[in-house]
Design a protein around this motif. Structure first.
Motif, mmCIF file in Angstrom:
data_model
loop_
_atom_site.group_PDB
_atom_site.id
_atom_site.type_symbol
_atom_site.label_atom_id
_atom_site.label_comp_id
_atom_site.label_asym_id
_atom_site.label_seq_id
_atom_site.Cartn_x
_atom_site.Cartn_y
_atom_site.Cartn_z
ATOM 1 N N VAL A 61 0.903 -1.160 0.001
ATOM 2 C CA VAL A 61 -0.227 0.107 -0.041
ATOM 3 C C VAL A 61 0.878 1.311 0.030
ATOM 4 N N VAL A 62 0.579 2.252 -0.727
ATOM 5 C CA VAL A 62 1.410 3.508 -0.806
ATOM 6 C C VAL A 62 0.284 4.522 -0.408
ATOM 7 N N GLY A 63 1.173 5.474 0.381
ATOM 8 C CA GLY A 63 0.277 6.600 0.844
ATOM 9 C C GLY A 63 1.084 7.904 0.610
ATOM 10 N N MET A 64 0.171 8.969 0.263
ATOM 11 C CA MET A 64 1.047 10.113 -0.302
ATOM 12 C C MET A 64 0.876 11.158 1.104
ATOM 13 N N VAL A 65 1.648 11.394 1.825
ATOM 14 C CA VAL A 65 1.277 12.164 3.092
ATOM 15 C C VAL A 65 1.561 13.635 3.149
ATOM 16 N N GLU A 66 0.764 14.504 3.210
ATOM 17 C CA GLU A 66 1.232 16.075 2.857
ATOM 18 C C GLU A 66 1.514 16.538 4.416
ATOM 19 N N VAL A 67 2.541 16.828 4.648
ATOM 20 C CA VAL A 67 3.039 17.253 6.068
ATOM 21 C C VAL A 67 3.473 18.838 5.992
ATOM 22 N N GLY A 68 2.807 19.277 7.301
ATOM 23 C CA GLY A 68 3.020 20.500 7.699
ATOM 24 C C GLY A 68 4.189 20.785 8.555
ATOM 25 N N LEU A 69 5.057 21.758 8.330
ATOM 26 C CA LEU A 69 6.091 21.872 9.393
ATOM 27 C C LEU A 69 6.453 23.188 9.804
ATOM 28 N N SER A 70 7.052 23.159 11.134
ATOM 29 C CA SER A 70 7.442 24.462 11.471
ATOM 30 C C SER A 70 8.815 24.587 11.219
ATOM 31 N N PRO A 71 9.259 25.763 10.364
ATOM 32 C CA PRO A 71 10.669 25.660 10.220
ATOM 33 C C PRO A 71 11.550 26.196 11.179
ATOM 34 N N GLU A 72 12.722 25.546 11.134
ATOM 35 C CA GLU A 72 13.703 25.824 12.248
ATOM 36 C C GLU A 72 14.740 27.053 11.909
ATOM 37 N N ARG A 73 15.067 27.851 12.973
ATOM 38 C CA ARG A 73 15.828 28.923 12.625
ATOM 39 C C ARG A 73 17.315 28.587 12.030
ATOM 40 N N ASP A 74 17.668 29.188 10.893
ATOM 41 C CA ASP A 74 18.850 28.680 10.328
ATOM 42 C C ASP A 74 18.917 27.587 9.412
ATOM 43 N N ARG A 75 18.046 26.553 9.380
ATOM 44 C CA ARG A 75 18.046 25.282 9.045
ATOM 45 C C ARG A 75 16.787 25.447 7.998
ATOM 46 N N GLY A 76 15.868 26.016 8.238
ATOM 47 C CA GLY A 76 14.633 25.919 7.502
ATOM 48 C C GLY A 76 13.914 24.492 7.739
ATOM 49 N N ASP A 78 15.073 21.605 6.535
ATOM 50 C CA ASP A 78 16.181 20.625 6.096
ATOM 51 C C ASP A 78 16.383 19.275 6.941
ATOM 52 N N ARG A 79 16.479 19.930 8.357
ATOM 53 C CA ARG A 79 16.836 18.886 9.372
ATOM 54 C C ARG A 79 15.517 17.898 9.606
ATOM 55 N N ILE A 80 14.541 18.390 9.467
ATOM 56 C CA ILE A 80 13.206 17.667 9.809
ATOM 57 C C ILE A 80 13.077 16.771 8.445
ATOM 58 N N ALA A 81 13.131 17.406 7.132
ATOM 59 C CA ALA A 81 13.109 16.524 6.159
ATOM 60 C C ALA A 81 13.986 15.492 5.925
ATOM 61 N N GLU A 82 15.102 15.819 6.296
ATOM 62 C CA GLU A 82 16.317 14.540 6.067
ATOM 63 C C GLU A 82 15.976 13.607 7.101
ATOM 64 N N THR A 94 9.655 15.219 -0.494
ATOM 65 C CA THR A 94 9.873 16.420 -1.616
ATOM 66 C C THR A 94 9.392 17.722 -0.756
ATOM 67 N N LEU A 95 10.102 18.620 -0.661
ATOM 68 C CA LEU A 95 9.682 20.045 -0.288
ATOM 69 C C LEU A 95 8.803 20.659 -1.380
ATOM 70 N N MET A 96 7.824 21.231 -0.967
ATOM 71 C CA MET A 96 6.598 21.678 -1.775
ATOM 72 C C MET A 96 6.260 23.144 -1.502
ATOM 73 N N SER A 97 5.770 23.925 -2.470
ATOM 74 C CA SER A 97 5.299 25.037 -2.147
ATOM 75 C C SER A 97 3.546 24.858 -1.920
ATOM 76 N N GLY A 98 2.857 25.931 -1.405
ATOM 77 C CA GLY A 98 1.484 25.820 -1.300
ATOM 78 C C GLY A 98 1.143 25.444 0.028
ATOM 79 N N THR A 99 0.293 24.583 0.356
ATOM 80 C CA THR A 99 -0.641 24.404 1.533
ATOM 81 C C THR A 99 0.094 23.622 2.595
ATOM 82 N N TYR A 100 1.003 22.919 1.993
ATOM 83 C CA TYR A 100 1.680 22.057 2.896
ATOM 84 C C TYR A 100 3.257 22.129 2.868
ATOM 85 N N ASP A 101 4.200 21.577 3.598
ATOM 86 C CA ASP A 101 5.522 21.759 3.353
ATOM 87 C C ASP A 101 6.194 20.509 2.624
#
Length: 160
Positions: A61-76, A78-82, A94-101
């Motif tokens: 089963v494959v799920g596509m998850v839209e994830v909203g994040l709070s960016p970190e100071r100086d790292r945006g 990246d740390r959470i995405a990695e 994948t980092l996205m533009s729009g209503t989720y990150d």
């Protein structure tokens, strides 16, 4: 020349070095050297096969998850995405533009395993504000490849 080689491999990763050399007007040894440099330098990350849904090795089963994040100071983001990308269940992140990150593609043995991953591991990461999960029902095209047999498009009727 490497850009042309990579473009050819995007279209067909099974081309031999000799076939690539013919198409780009180079010697096979030069193509082999460029590919080796691209692979060892991390420019080429791998090669893969695209299969129809019925050719999948099991009923995953494959799920596509839209994830909203709070960016970190100086790292945006990246740390959470990695961190998210390192989970073995994650196929892509994948980092996205729009209503989720982030758009995170998750692979699981069934709906419950994907739901458990999202609720117990993904949503509990510090900095994750929200998740919204969609399950893949059927794929029609992937990486530019049509996944159905009849690729001739039907003409839609013209209505007055």
């Amino acid at each position: 020349m490497l850009e042309r080689i990579i473009k050819l491999l995007h279209e067909n990763a099974r081309l031999s070095e000799e076939e690539i050399a013919q198409r780009v007007g180079a010697k096979p040894e030069e193509v082999a050297r460029l590919l080796e440099e691209a692979e060892s330098g991390g420019l080429i990350k791998g090669y893969r096969v695209i299969t129809a849904d019925e050719a999948q090795p099991d009923d995953r089963v494959v799920g596509m998850v839209e994830v909203g994040l709070s960016p970190e100071r100086d790292r945006g983001f990246d740390r959470i995405a990695e961190r998210i990308a390192r989970f073995p269940e994650v196929l892509s992140c994948t980092l996205m533009s729009g209503t989720y990150d982030l758009l995170v593609t998750v692979n699981g043995s069934d709906l419950r395993s994907v739901a458990a991953f999202v609720s117990e591991r993904l949503a509990t990461i510090e900095g994750v504000r929200s998740t919204r999960t969609h399950f893949v029902l059927k794929r029609y095209k992937e990486d530019g490849v049509l996944l159905f047999k009849d690729s001739v498009p039907e003409r839609l009727p013209i209505s007055p």
